[in-house]
Design a protein around this motif. Structure first.
Motif, short mmCIF file in Angstrom:
data_model
loop_
_atom_site.label_atom_id
_atom_site.label_comp_id
_atom_site.label_asym_id
_atom_site.label_seq_id
_atom_site.Cartn_x
_atom_site.Cartn_y
_atom_site.Cartn_z
N GLU A 1 -56.52 2.22 -12.45
CA GLU A 1 -55.21 2.13 -11.80
C GLU A 1 -54.45 0.90 -12.26
OE1 GLU A 1 -55.98 2.13 -7.63
OE2 GLU A 1 -56.68 4.20 -7.61
N ALA A 2 -54.75 0.42 -13.45
CA ALA A 2 -54.16 -0.83 -13.93
C ALA A 2 -52.76 -0.59 -14.50
CB ALA A 2 -55.08 -1.45 -14.97
N SER A 3 -52.55 -0.89 -15.74
CA SER A 3 -51.23 -0.75 -16.36
C SER A 3 -51.06 0.64 -16.94
CB SER A 3 -51.08 -1.78 -17.48
OG SER A 3 -51.94 -1.43 -18.56
N CYS A 4 -49.82 0.98 -17.24
CA CYS A 4 -49.53 2.27 -17.87
C CYS A 4 -50.26 2.39 -19.20
CB CYS A 4 -48.03 2.44 -18.07
SG CYS A 4 -47.15 2.74 -16.53
N GLU A 5 -50.35 1.28 -19.93
CA GLU A 5 -51.05 1.28 -21.21
C GLU A 5 -52.51 1.69 -21.03
OE1 GLU A 5 -51.96 -1.72 -24.97
OE2 GLU A 5 -50.81 -2.44 -23.25
N ASP A 6 -53.15 1.18 -19.97
CA ASP A 6 -54.54 1.53 -19.69
C ASP A 6 -54.67 3.02 -19.34
OD1 ASP A 6 -55.49 -1.05 -20.18
OD2 ASP A 6 -55.19 -1.65 -18.09
N LEU A 7 -53.70 3.55 -18.58
CA LEU A 7 -53.74 4.97 -18.23
C LEU A 7 -53.58 5.84 -19.47
CD1 LEU A 7 -51.75 5.23 -14.87
CD2 LEU A 7 -54.15 4.72 -15.27
N TYR A 8 -52.67 5.45 -20.37
CA TYR A 8 -52.51 6.18 -21.64
C TYR A 8 -53.83 6.23 -22.41
CZ TYR A 8 -47.39 6.65 -21.76
OH TYR A 8 -46.09 7.01 -21.53
N LYS A 9 -54.53 5.10 -22.48
CA LYS A 9 -55.81 5.05 -23.21
C LYS A 9 -56.81 6.02 -22.59
CE LYS A 9 -55.40 0.28 -24.78
NZ LYS A 9 -55.88 -1.09 -24.61
N GLU A 10 -56.86 6.08 -21.27
CA GLU A 10 -57.79 6.99 -20.60
C GLU A 10 -57.42 8.45 -20.86
OE1 GLU A 10 -60.67 6.33 -18.92
OE2 GLU A 10 -60.36 4.28 -19.61
N LEU A 11 -56.13 8.76 -20.86
CA LEU A 11 -55.69 10.14 -21.12
C LEU A 11 -56.02 10.58 -22.55
CD1 LEU A 11 -52.24 10.23 -19.31
CD2 LEU A 11 -54.31 11.48 -18.66
N ALA A 12 -56.15 9.62 -23.46
CA ALA A 12 -56.45 9.93 -24.86
C ALA A 12 -57.93 10.20 -25.11
CB ALA A 12 -55.98 8.80 -25.76
N GLN A 13 -58.78 9.92 -24.13
CA GLN A 13 -60.22 10.09 -24.30
C GLN A 13 -60.60 11.56 -24.46
OE1 GLN A 13 -62.36 7.43 -24.51
NE2 GLN A 13 -60.52 6.19 -24.35
N VAL A 14 -61.73 11.79 -25.09
CA VAL A 14 -62.31 13.13 -25.22
C VAL A 14 -63.37 13.27 -24.15
CG1 VAL A 14 -63.70 14.61 -26.73
CG2 VAL A 14 -61.83 13.26 -27.69
#
Length: 112
Positions: free
Chosen positions: A83-96
């Protein structure tokens, strides 16, 4: 292979009952979530959903979960517990693999 998790069989609920809900998807390599998100770099969450594209995992989720659809105007407030920054959420969404994100429904009232 792209699949929608067992959560696709969740019982129906109204938007008022939901408020927020969790979407769990199994994202294969090269699979597309099929959701467009708007956020400014380094801003705090949430990510704003600005589009849902046909053929993606989110569109498949929506077809299987008509009472828990991810729609334009909704907010993604956490991804995989982050639940940190938007950048961190983007990284999580990119995971496989398995991706779980919490969606907060937009307000039914219009601001204009």
């Amino acid at each position: 292979e792209e699949t929608v998790s067992e959560a696709a069989t969740a019982p129906p609920a109204t938007l008022a009952e939901l408020g927020t809900f969790t979407v769990t998807l199994n994202k294969a390599a090269m699979a597309k979530l099929g959701v467009r998100i708007s956020a400014k770099p380094f801003q705090a969450v949430p990510l704003h959903v600005v589009g849902v594209q046909c053929g993606g995992l989110v569109s498949e989720w929506n077809g299987a979960n008509p009472t828990r659809m991810v729609e334009v105007g909704d907010d993604i407030i956490s991804v995989n517990g982050v639940e940190a920054s938007c950048e961190d959420l983007y990284k999580e969404l990119a995971q496989v693999g398995e991706i779980s994100f919490v969606v907060k429904k937009r307000s039914p009232r219009r601001s204009d």
